[in-house]
Write a protein that holds these residues in place. Structure first.
Motif, PDB file in Angstrom:
ATOM      1  N   SER A   1      14.908   7.900   0.383  1.00  0.00           N
ATOM      2  CA  SER A   1      13.741   7.359   0.097  1.00  0.00           C
ATOM      3  C   SER A   1      12.724   7.527   1.059  1.00  0.00           C
TER       4      SER A   1
ATOM      5  N   GLN B   1      12.225  -0.323  -6.968  1.00  0.00           N
ATOM      6  CA  GLN B   1      10.861   0.266  -6.979  1.00  0.00           C
ATOM      7  C   GLN B   1      10.275  -0.951  -7.973  1.00  0.00           C
TER       8      GLN B   1
ATOM      9  N   TYR C   1       3.744   4.223  -1.069  1.00  0.00           N
ATOM     10  CA  TYR C   1       4.089   5.041  -2.064  1.00  0.00           C
ATOM     11  C   TYR C   1       5.447   5.877  -1.662  1.00  0.00           C
TER      12      TYR C   1
ATOM     13  N   ASP D   1       0.871  -1.182  -0.087  1.00  0.00           N
ATOM     14  CA  ASP D   1       0.115  -0.003   0.125  1.00  0.00           C
ATOM     15  C   ASP D   1       0.788   1.323   0.078  1.00  0.00           C
TER      16      ASP D   1
ATOM     17  N   THR E   1       8.496   8.807  -2.243  1.00  0.00           N
ATOM     18  CA  THR E   1       9.041  10.046  -2.913  1.00  0.00           C
ATOM     19  C   THR E   1      10.551  10.085  -2.557  1.00  0.00           C
TER      20      THR E   1
ATOM     21  N   VAL F   1       6.576  -0.879  -6.124  1.00  0.00           N
ATOM     22  CA  VAL F   1       6.103   0.154  -5.520  1.00  0.00           C
ATOM     23  C   VAL F   1       6.450   1.469  -6.252  1.00  0.00           C
ATOM     24  N   ALA F   2       5.511   2.183  -6.511  1.00  0.00           N
ATOM     25  CA  ALA F   2       6.041   3.756  -7.221  1.00  0.00           C
ATOM     26  C   ALA F   2       6.412   4.550  -6.498  1.00  0.00           C
ATOM     27  N   ALA F   3       7.361   5.431  -7.129  1.00  0.00           N
ATOM     28  CA  ALA F   3       7.522   6.805  -6.626  1.00  0.00           C
ATOM     29  C   ALA F   3       6.697   7.968  -7.286  1.00  0.00           C
ATOM     30  N   ILE F   4       5.777   8.414  -6.522  1.00  0.00           N
ATOM     31  CA  ILE F   4       4.979   9.420  -6.988  1.00  0.00           C
ATOM     32  C   ILE F   4       5.393  10.727  -7.110  1.00  0.00           C
ATOM     33  N   GLY F   5       6.588  11.174  -6.661  1.00  0.00           N
ATOM     34  CA  GLY F   5       7.044  12.553  -6.906  1.00  0.00           C
ATOM     35  C   GLY F   5       8.377  12.596  -6.092  1.00  0.00           C
TER      36      GLY F   5
END
Length: 191
Positions: A99, A70, A39, A37, A41, A75-79
């Motif tokens: 991170s 990632q 995210y 769950d 950055t 799991v994604a980096a959203i910014g």
């Protein structure tokens, strides 16, 4: 949570950044959150790059290392925030990629790292790596899932992720919290 090892980043920006991601996720997991769950950055900070290809290689390899992790965890980096102005005359910041991870979790399922009682057992779950030191993502992901489930079921009441300070630092932090302490039989110690 966050993950960053300045010594690893300075020695090898790819490996240092690749380590930052699982450390940030492991800290979430140790609190009781589900890494799936999460995210991410990133905060990136590098010396002024100018026209030097070696300097440009540092942020590039760091971002590739973070991307590798990632993809491994899904799991994604959203910014993120980058700064390439970490220089003043002849002084330069070390390569930096921190991170940060965030995930929703029920407040009543969050645990803290300090030991809760003197009769509890302590377990070490090592980060799975192959013979070349490359993370085995599927095993690490399954470890995170298992820990999160056991925390949710109340079977784990204290947890901490091991970062640059190592096992001794992690155990010290856990033992100091409630003045419970820690002792172990070295003959029974194995990883």
């Amino acid at each position: 949570s966050w993950g960053f090892d300045p010594e690893a980043m300075s020695a090898n920006p790819f490996e240092g950044a690749r380590r930052s991601v699982p450390v940030s996720l492991a800290k979430l997991c140790a609190a009781g959150c589900d890494y799936r769950d999460a995210y991410l950055t990133f905060q990136e900070y590098f010396e002024h790059l100018g026209n030097d290809p070696k300097k440009w290689g540092k942020p590039l390899t760091a971002l590739l290392g973070a991307l590798s992790a990632q993809e491994g965890f899904g799991v994604a980096a959203i910014g993120g925030k980058d700064s390439m102005s970490g220089s003043f005359e002849q002084l330069h910041v070390p390569p930096t990629l921190v991170s940060f991870a965030v995930a929703p979790c029920r407040a009543d399922k969050i645990i803290s790292p300090e030991f809760k009682a003197s009769d509890h057992r302590v377990y070490l779950i090592p980060a799975a790596r192959d013979k070349f030191g490359v993370p085995i993502w599927e095993e690490q992901k399954q470890n995170f899932i298992n820990v999160q489930r056991m925390i949710g079921a109340g079977k784990i009441v204290s947890a901490i992720s091991i970062d640059a300070g190592g096992i001794a630092a992690a155990l010290s932090k856990m033992a100091i919290g409630n003045d419970i302490g820690f002792s172990f039989d070295t003959a029974a110690w194995s990883i």
